[in-house]
Design an enzyme around this catalytic site. Structure first.
Site, PDB file in Angstrom:
ATOM      1  CB  CYS A  50      20.067  24.628  83.924  1.00 13.00           C
ATOM      2  SG  CYS A  50      19.772  23.936  85.298  1.00 13.00           S
ATOM      3  CG  ASP A  81      26.991  26.226  89.646  1.00 15.50           C
ATOM      4  OD1 ASP A  81      26.020  26.013  90.789  1.00 15.50           O
ATOM      5  OD2 ASP A  81      26.683  26.191  88.665  1.00 15.50           O
ATOM      6  CG  HIS A 113      23.479  27.115  88.528  1.00 17.79           C
ATOM      7  ND1 HIS A 113      24.031  25.893  87.573  1.00 17.79           N
ATOM      8  CD2 HIS A 113      22.425  26.512  88.142  1.00 17.79           C
ATOM      9  CE1 HIS A 113      23.242  25.185  87.118  1.00 17.79           C
ATOM     10  NE2 HIS A 113      22.501  25.756  86.852  1.00 17.79           N
TER      11      HIS A 113
END
Length: 298
Positions: free
Chosen positions: A177, A234, A266
């Site tokens: 991330c 995502d 995600h």
């Protein structure tokens, strides 16, 4: 105590900080002096598939990493034995060095690496007490200068060599991330980095005085091959933006290996969250280890 100090690269293998901050940034003391226990409080639920890796055959635990502002809390896992062992800098998500990040360090140690995860946001806020992701982003993440955490990663790499049986000639990085974003920027900074793995790191974002360049901006400047692992589902990072960064890097003669998992959202590697996708996570982990090995980190 706060003090003003410009970060200087003291090693020919460290890249320039040019473009990362327009003016010297204020160094500051640590809000967090130790790591959080358990998982981040910002998760809405803890899923049953949480992976727990034991410490058999490795040494693992919290460490204090020297920096210009004093000791920075971090987590280190390393195989038992004399070494030296290849180093992987483990770069956290926005939630801090909690159990998920610590477990990733232990997984890497089981694979033969000295894995070090510094708490890169320890100066800006106490992530162990924060429960809301948007508050974390607003009050901590966006207030952390890129040059600051880059210098802290350099400090963690130096500490791994001097105090943790690490081999400075075999240095890699892996992040998730926001840590995936950091992987791209660090690969553009560190000249002796052998390889890096970015798990769904954002390529764009707002440019500010303390965070002046995006991951996409530096794609053509990476010094090491990057493995980019992204989810096709995502909603925050488009496949097109990742492909653009890959193509930009390749046009500049750089190496980016991109793997898209079409149905993965995600956070598909985060086994403590509902976003976890077992097949994609396991395939990505195998690819990551193979990538580090094939590019000389192990």
């Amino acid at each position: 105590m706060m003090k003003d100090e410009t970060v200087e690269a003291g090693n020919d293998n460290l890249g320039s900080f040019e473009g990362l901050h327009a003016t010297p940034f204020s160094r500051r003391g640590f809000v967090m002096t130790s790591l959080m226990t358990g998982l981040t409080l910002a998760t809405t639920s803890v899923e049953a598939q949480v992976i727990t890796t034991d410490a058999a055959g490795i040494e693992a635990g919290e460490v204090a990493i020297p920096t210009v502002d004093g000791p920075m809390p971090g987590y280190r896992a390393v195989p038992q034995g004399e070494g030296p062992f290849p180093i992987v800098l483990v770069i956290e998500e926005i939630f801090g060095v909690h159990n998920y990040i610590k477990d990733n360090c232990r997984r890497l140690a089981k694979a033969g690496y000295c894995a070090v995860a510094p708490e890169l946001y320890a100066r800006q806020g106490d992530l162990s007490t924060m429960t809301d992701a948007q508050t974390i982003i607003r009050d901590v993440i966006l207030k952390t200068p890129d040059a600051q955490w880059i210098a802290d990663l350099d400090a963690a790499a130096s500490w791994a060599v001097s105090a943790s049986n690490g081999d400075g000639g075999r240095l890699g990085a892996m992040g998730w991330c926001r840590g995936g974003r950091a992987v791209w920027l660090y690969a553009a900074h560190r000249r002796d980095l052998k390889a890096a793995v970015a798990w769904y790191g954002p390529l764009g974002g707002e440019r500010t005085a303390i965070q002046p360049r995006t991951a996409g901006d530096v794609a053509a400047e990476i010094n090491a091959p990057v493995l980019a692992l992204y989810g096709g589902a995502d909603t925050g990072i488009s496949v097109a933006s990742v492909e653009e960064a890959r193509d930009k890097a390749k046009a500049a003669g750089k190496s980016v290996e991109l793997k898209i998992y079409p149905d993965a959202p995600h956070g598909f590697h985060a086994d403590y969250r509902p976003s976890y996708r077992k097949a994609a996570a396991e395939d990505g982990w195998t690819r990551a280890l193979d990538f580090l090995k094939s590019h000389g980190v192990s």
